[in-house]
Design a protein around this motif. Sequence first.
Motif, PDB file in Angstrom:
ATOM      1  N   ALA A 170      -6.500  -2.450   1.387  1.00 34.52           N
ATOM      2  CA  ALA A 170      -7.377  -2.136   2.510  1.00 34.52           C
ATOM      3  C   ALA A 170      -8.555  -1.306   2.028  1.00 34.52           C
ATOM      4  CB  ALA A 170      -6.612  -1.378   3.591  1.00 34.52           C
ATOM      5  N   SER A 171      -9.656  -1.454   2.723  1.00 35.30           N
ATOM      6  CA  SER A 171     -10.850  -0.679   2.386  1.00 35.30           C
ATOM      7  C   SER A 171     -11.444  -0.121   3.672  1.00 35.30           C
ATOM      8  CB  SER A 171     -11.855  -1.563   1.653  1.00 35.30           C
ATOM      9  OG  SER A 171     -12.891  -0.791   1.090  1.00 35.30           O
ATOM     10  N   PRO A 172     -11.972   1.092   3.641  1.00 38.70           N
ATOM     11  CA  PRO A 172     -12.571   1.658   4.860  1.00 38.70           C
ATOM     12  C   PRO A 172     -13.789   0.858   5.284  1.00 38.70           C
ATOM     13  CG  PRO A 172     -12.223   3.358   3.207  1.00 38.70           C
ATOM     14  CD  PRO A 172     -12.024   2.049   2.521  1.00 38.70           C
ATOM     15  N   TYR A 173     -14.016   0.808   6.586  1.00 37.85           N
ATOM     16  CA  TYR A 173     -15.170   0.079   7.108  1.00 37.85           C
ATOM     17  C   TYR A 173     -16.456   0.660   6.548  1.00 37.85           C
ATOM     18  CZ  TYR A 173     -12.372  -2.345  10.606  1.00 37.85           C
ATOM     19  OH  TYR A 173     -11.463  -3.138  11.240  1.00 37.85           O
ATOM     20  N   SER A 174     -16.534   1.968   6.540  1.00 36.82           N
ATOM     21  CA  SER A 174     -17.780   2.569   6.074  1.00 36.82           C
ATOM     22  C   SER A 174     -17.563   4.019   5.722  1.00 36.82           C
ATOM     23  CB  SER A 174     -18.870   2.457   7.143  1.00 36.82           C
ATOM     24  OG  SER A 174     -18.498   3.145   8.306  1.00 36.82           O
ATOM     25  N   GLY A 175     -17.822   4.365   4.500  1.00 35.29           N
ATOM     26  CA  GLY A 175     -17.854   5.760   4.082  1.00 35.29           C
ATOM     27  C   GLY A 175     -16.579   6.537   4.296  1.00 35.29           C
ATOM     28  N   GLY A 176     -15.467   5.843   4.456  1.00 35.93           N
ATOM     29  CA  GLY A 176     -14.217   6.571   4.644  1.00 35.93           C
ATOM     30  C   GLY A 176     -14.171   7.343   5.929  1.00 35.93           C
ATOM     31  N   ALA A 183     -14.203   7.562  10.347  1.00 33.67           N
ATOM     32  CA  ALA A 183     -13.136   7.450  11.325  1.00 33.67           C
ATOM     33  C   ALA A 183     -12.838   6.033  11.729  1.00 33.67           C
ATOM     34  CB  ALA A 183     -13.498   8.251  12.566  1.00 33.67           C
ATOM     35  N   ASP A 184     -13.671   5.083  11.355  1.00 30.93           N
ATOM     36  CA  ASP A 184     -13.533   3.765  11.965  1.00 30.93           C
ATOM     37  C   ASP A 184     -12.560   2.849  11.262  1.00 30.93           C
ATOM     38  OD1 ASP A 184     -16.760   2.465  10.816  1.00 30.93           O
ATOM     39  OD2 ASP A 184     -15.300   3.802   9.902  1.00 30.93           O
ATOM     40  N   GLY A 185     -11.560   3.392  10.636  1.00 30.37           N
ATOM     41  CA  GLY A 185     -10.399   2.609  10.237  1.00 30.37           C
ATOM     42  C   GLY A 185     -10.548   1.842   8.950  1.00 30.37           C
ATOM     43  N   LEU A 186      -9.488   1.129   8.626  1.00 30.25           N
ATOM     44  CA  LEU A 186      -9.407   0.348   7.402  1.00 30.25           C
ATOM     45  C   LEU A 186      -9.427  -1.134   7.737  1.00 30.25           C
ATOM     46  CD1 LEU A 186      -6.476   2.263   5.681  1.00 30.25           C
ATOM     47  CD2 LEU A 186      -8.871   2.363   5.022  1.00 30.25           C
ATOM     48  N   THR A 187     -10.052  -1.922   6.870  1.00 27.62           N
ATOM     49  CA  THR A 187      -9.925  -3.379   6.939  1.00 27.62           C
ATOM     50  C   THR A 187      -8.855  -3.788   5.954  1.00 27.62           C
ATOM     51  OG1 THR A 187     -12.249  -3.705   7.512  1.00 27.62           O
ATOM     52  CG2 THR A 187     -11.071  -5.576   6.620  1.00 27.62           C
ATOM     53  N   PHE A 188      -7.853  -4.494   6.447  1.00 29.80           N
ATOM     54  CA  PHE A 188      -6.751  -4.923   5.598  1.00 29.80           C
ATOM     55  C   PHE A 188      -6.913  -6.377   5.178  1.00 29.80           C
ATOM     56  CE2 PHE A 188      -3.514  -1.627   5.554  1.00 29.80           C
ATOM     57  CZ  PHE A 188      -3.928  -0.794   6.562  1.00 29.80           C
ATOM     58  N   GLY A 189      -6.454  -6.682   3.967  1.00 27.93           N
ATOM     59  CA  GLY A 189      -6.254  -8.065   3.585  1.00 27.93           C
ATOM     60  C   GLY A 189      -5.009  -8.605   4.274  1.00 27.93           C
ATOM     61  N   LYS A 190      -4.762  -9.902   4.123  1.00 27.08           N
ATOM     62  CA  LYS A 190      -3.603 -10.516   4.783  1.00 27.08           C
ATOM     63  C   LYS A 190      -2.308 -10.256   4.037  1.00 27.08           C
ATOM     64  CE  LYS A 190      -6.218 -14.101   7.131  1.00 27.08           C
ATOM     65  NZ  LYS A 190      -6.416 -15.555   7.371  1.00 27.08           N
ATOM     66  N   GLY A 191      -2.426  -9.704   2.848  1.00 23.39           N
ATOM     67  CA  GLY A 191      -1.231  -9.328   2.107  1.00 23.39           C
ATOM     68  C   GLY A 191      -0.748 -10.390   1.153  1.00 23.39           C
ATOM     69  N   THR A 192      -0.022  -9.945   0.152  1.00 25.17           N
ATOM     70  CA  THR A 192       0.712 -10.836  -0.753  1.00 25.17           C
ATOM     71  C   THR A 192       2.188 -10.587  -0.515  1.00 25.17           C
ATOM     72  OG1 THR A 192      -0.997 -10.930  -2.464  1.00 25.17           O
ATOM     73  CG2 THR A 192       1.279 -11.360  -3.152  1.00 25.17           C
ATOM     74  N   HIS A 193       2.893 -11.649  -0.095  1.00 28.88           N
ATOM     75  CA  HIS A 193       4.324 -11.543   0.198  1.00 28.88           C
ATOM     76  C   HIS A 193       5.095 -11.840  -1.087  1.00 28.88           C
ATOM     77  CE1 HIS A 193       7.961 -11.409   2.372  1.00 28.88           C
ATOM     78  NE2 HIS A 193       8.210 -12.712   2.325  1.00 28.88           N
ATOM     79  N   LEU A 194       5.702 -10.820  -1.647  1.00 26.39           N
ATOM     80  CA  LEU A 194       6.397 -10.934  -2.931  1.00 26.39           C
ATOM     81  C   LEU A 194       7.891 -11.055  -2.709  1.00 26.39           C
ATOM     82  CD1 LEU A 194       6.348 -10.762  -6.055  1.00 26.39           C
ATOM     83  CD2 LEU A 194       6.535  -8.277  -5.807  1.00 26.39           C
ATOM     84  N   ILE A 195       8.480 -12.074  -3.305  1.00 23.70           N
ATOM     85  CA  ILE A 195       9.930 -12.282  -3.226  1.00 23.70           C
ATOM     86  C   ILE A 195      10.474 -12.285  -4.636  1.00 23.70           C
ATOM     87  CG2 ILE A 195      11.767 -13.857  -2.512  1.00 23.70           C
ATOM     88  CD1 ILE A 195       9.736 -14.935  -0.416  1.00 23.70           C
ATOM     89  N   ILE A 196      11.394 -11.367  -4.914  1.00 18.63           N
ATOM     90  CA  ILE A 196      12.024 -11.282  -6.231  1.00 18.63           C
ATOM     91  C   ILE A 196      13.367 -11.995  -6.158  1.00 18.63           C
ATOM     92  CG2 ILE A 196      12.791  -9.781  -8.097  1.00 18.63           C
ATOM     93  CD1 ILE A 196       9.790  -9.643  -7.424  1.00 18.63           C
ATOM     94  N   GLN A 197      13.525 -12.994  -6.998  1.00 16.70           N
ATOM     95  CA  GLN A 197      14.742 -13.800  -6.992  1.00 16.70           C
ATOM     96  C   GLN A 197      15.699 -13.328  -8.075  1.00 16.70           C
ATOM     97  OE1 GLN A 197      12.468 -17.413  -7.550  1.00 16.70           O
ATOM     98  NE2 GLN A 197      12.753 -18.009  -5.401  1.00 16.70           N
ATOM     99  N   PRO A 198      16.953 -13.018  -7.688  1.00 13.66           N
ATOM    100  CA  PRO A 198      17.924 -12.529  -8.683  1.00 13.66           C
ATOM    101  C   PRO A 198      18.225 -13.578  -9.745  1.00 13.66           C
ATOM    102  CG  PRO A 198      18.702 -12.184  -6.441  1.00 13.66           C
ATOM    103  CD  PRO A 198      17.492 -13.056  -6.343  1.00 13.66           C
TER     104      PRO A 198
END
Lengths: 114, 110
Positions: free
Chosen positions: A91-97, A99-114
Amino acid sequence: ILNVEQSPQSLHVQEGDSTNFTCSFPSSNFYALHWYRWETAKSPEALFVMTLNGDEKKKGRISATLNTKEGYSYLYIKGSQPEDSATYLCASPYSGGGADGLTFGKGTHLIIQP
Amino acid sequence: SQTIHQWPATLVQPVGSPLSLECTVEGTSNPNLYWYRQAAGRGLQLLFYSVGIGQISSEVPQNLSASRPQDRQFILSSKKLLLSDSGFYLCAWSMGGGAFFGQGTRLTVV
């Protein structure tokens, strides 16, 4: 609103293998880049806050690098364990860190297989 | 230390019914407060943020509203829920960048 992209969307890794994934963000007006680890039905856990170009941070087997000039950050996991399975968000702040929050990416879903 | 409480954890509501999700923060004063939502197949999206009592900013047009009646209380509401309001809702607080999240509410509109 910033455009924060993450790839891949999902990742299957064998236990013991190392892996990495990417977060890209606009390189202009960069302020900070945040990495979070998000397990299902839990609140996201902050991993790293990165602000300096070339910065590298480490927390146990997890590390992250930052390139603000080209607008990307890598998250690395060394010797993956089943407990590393989670969604990793950047995530990165909208502007200058401010009050107006963070913009998030959609994420990377990691699955570790035994 | 600061803590954030969000409730309920899960909620199933019929279409057209009202909604009220509550979030409270302890151990800090005048925090910035946020509501995020993750809809199915999508990332976390900022819905509202507040820098003080009665001050609400909306990031996207939608069927929801937010209120901040007290310094450390943030409420997400709807008068009539839509199917598309289903998702995972997270409350968060921050002071100077970064965010700390509540446990989330899984809302299913049926």
